[in-house]
Design a protein around this motif. Structure first.
Motif: not given
Length: 341
Positions: A157, A255-258
């Motif tokens: 992230k 999902s939600g990670y860079s």
């Protein structure tokens, strides 16, 4: 053994009617509930070599069938027959979805579908060249599958911010592990060697809540095929059919990670249950400029699939129109940018 359904009133063949769900005699109008077929409707006899031929009980003609054919009609008198030895024991379907679209409705729906073709030739769109339209029960295996999925990944992230004259990027690292259990029910796989798998896949979905316990009377008046491949042979294809859904679900949990770097992934899919079903398909043979085109229609929903011919003239007009539209949009955008400057 060959089974036909004879009308006790006039002796003519009775067929399954898609609208009423009854066995119907078109000669005298008699109707019988398919769930309670009187014994007098069954007329059966044995032939010497049933695997290759049967005798039509309506006109006496000797008819040759392919080994996969389970129900057919006489080419001489049109009488319907079910070849029962090919629908018994291990060959007996567990379930069937009956036809709800009649031949006339199927023909009309196909004509409407043809007229919607944006790039099809004008002559093709007239839809008056139907060479044949055949109601067929296509064999499918249905699978209930369970997939256990284990995934480990290195995820990041990142957060960018400004402090004074400097721009900083802060990155945090995470070790992610997912242990997922997925169940998929009623995954259909076409079990006929003759049918095009891609065509059959595109006919989905069927209303599987309409599955009924199999009775031979549903086949009266239609053609039916038995399966060429058993459930073990088609199990790899069933697994491949759900592979995309499994990958999408895995992605949704990460999902939600860079960034996501998958280190290990183990997918174990097992068959919980499989059963043999017959699904209704109208096969349409359409002739255009001395060439035959094959289309298929879902016998429950009316969905049509197939590849119609493409008009080169319409294709050029379409691409030119698309190019002009893009150019017009570009001019508007350029004018807005230029005006803002």
């Amino acid at each position: 053994m060959v089974i036909s359904y004879k009308c006790p009133g006039c002796g003519d063949d009775m067929v399954f009617d898609s609208e009423s769900g009854m066995l119907v005699c078109h000669s005298c109008g008699r109707q019988d509930n398919i769930e309670n077929i009187p014994e007098e409707l069954r007329r059966a006899r044995f032939s010497e070599d049933e695997a290759k031929e049967y005798h039509c009980q309506n006109c006496g003609a000797v008819l040759i069938t392919e080994k996969e054919t389970a129900a057919t009609s006489c080419s001489f008198c049109g009488g319907a027959a079910v070849i029962a030895d090919r629908l018994s024991g291990n060959l007996a379907p567990a379930k069937v979805i009956p036809f709800t679209i009649s031949r006339e409705e199927a023909a009309e729906a196909f004509k409407k579908w043809c007229r919607k073709g944006l790039l099809t030739p004008k002559g093709f769109m007239s839809a008056d060249r139907i060479k044949s339209i055949t109601g067929m029960y296509v064999p499918f295996w249905m699978y209930d599958l369970n997939s256990n999925v284990q995934v480990s990944a290195r995820c990041t992230k990142s957060h960018t911010y400004t402090r004074g004259d400097y721009i900083y990027t802060e990155t945090k690292y995470y070790d992610a592990f997912r242990d997922i259990n997925l169940d998929y029910i009623k995954i259909p796989v076409d079990a006929s060697e003759k049918m095009n798998d891609e065509l059959m896949d595109k006919l989905e979905p069927y209303p599987y809540d309409q599955l009924k316990d199999f009775k031979t009377a549903y086949l009266a008046g239609y053609i039916a095929e038995k399966y060429n491949y058993d459930d073990e042979e088609l199990f790899p294809r069933a697994k491949s059919r759900i592979s995309g859904y499994i990958e999408s679900f895995i992605d949704s949990t990460l999902s939600g990670y860079s960034s996501v770097n998958v280190k290990t992934k183990h997918i174990d899919t097992q068959k919980v249950k499989s059963f043999y079903v017959l699904l209704p398909v109208w096969m349409v043979n359409y002739n255009y400029k001395q060439k035959d085109y094959i289309f298929a229609m879902n016998g429950q929903t009316g969905k049509v699939v197939g590849k119609p011919p493409i008009s080169s003239f319409k294709e050029i007009l379409w691409f030119n129109g698309l190019a002009l539209s893009i150019f017009a949009v570009w001019k508007i955008v350029a004018a807005v940018i230029g005006g803002g400057a």
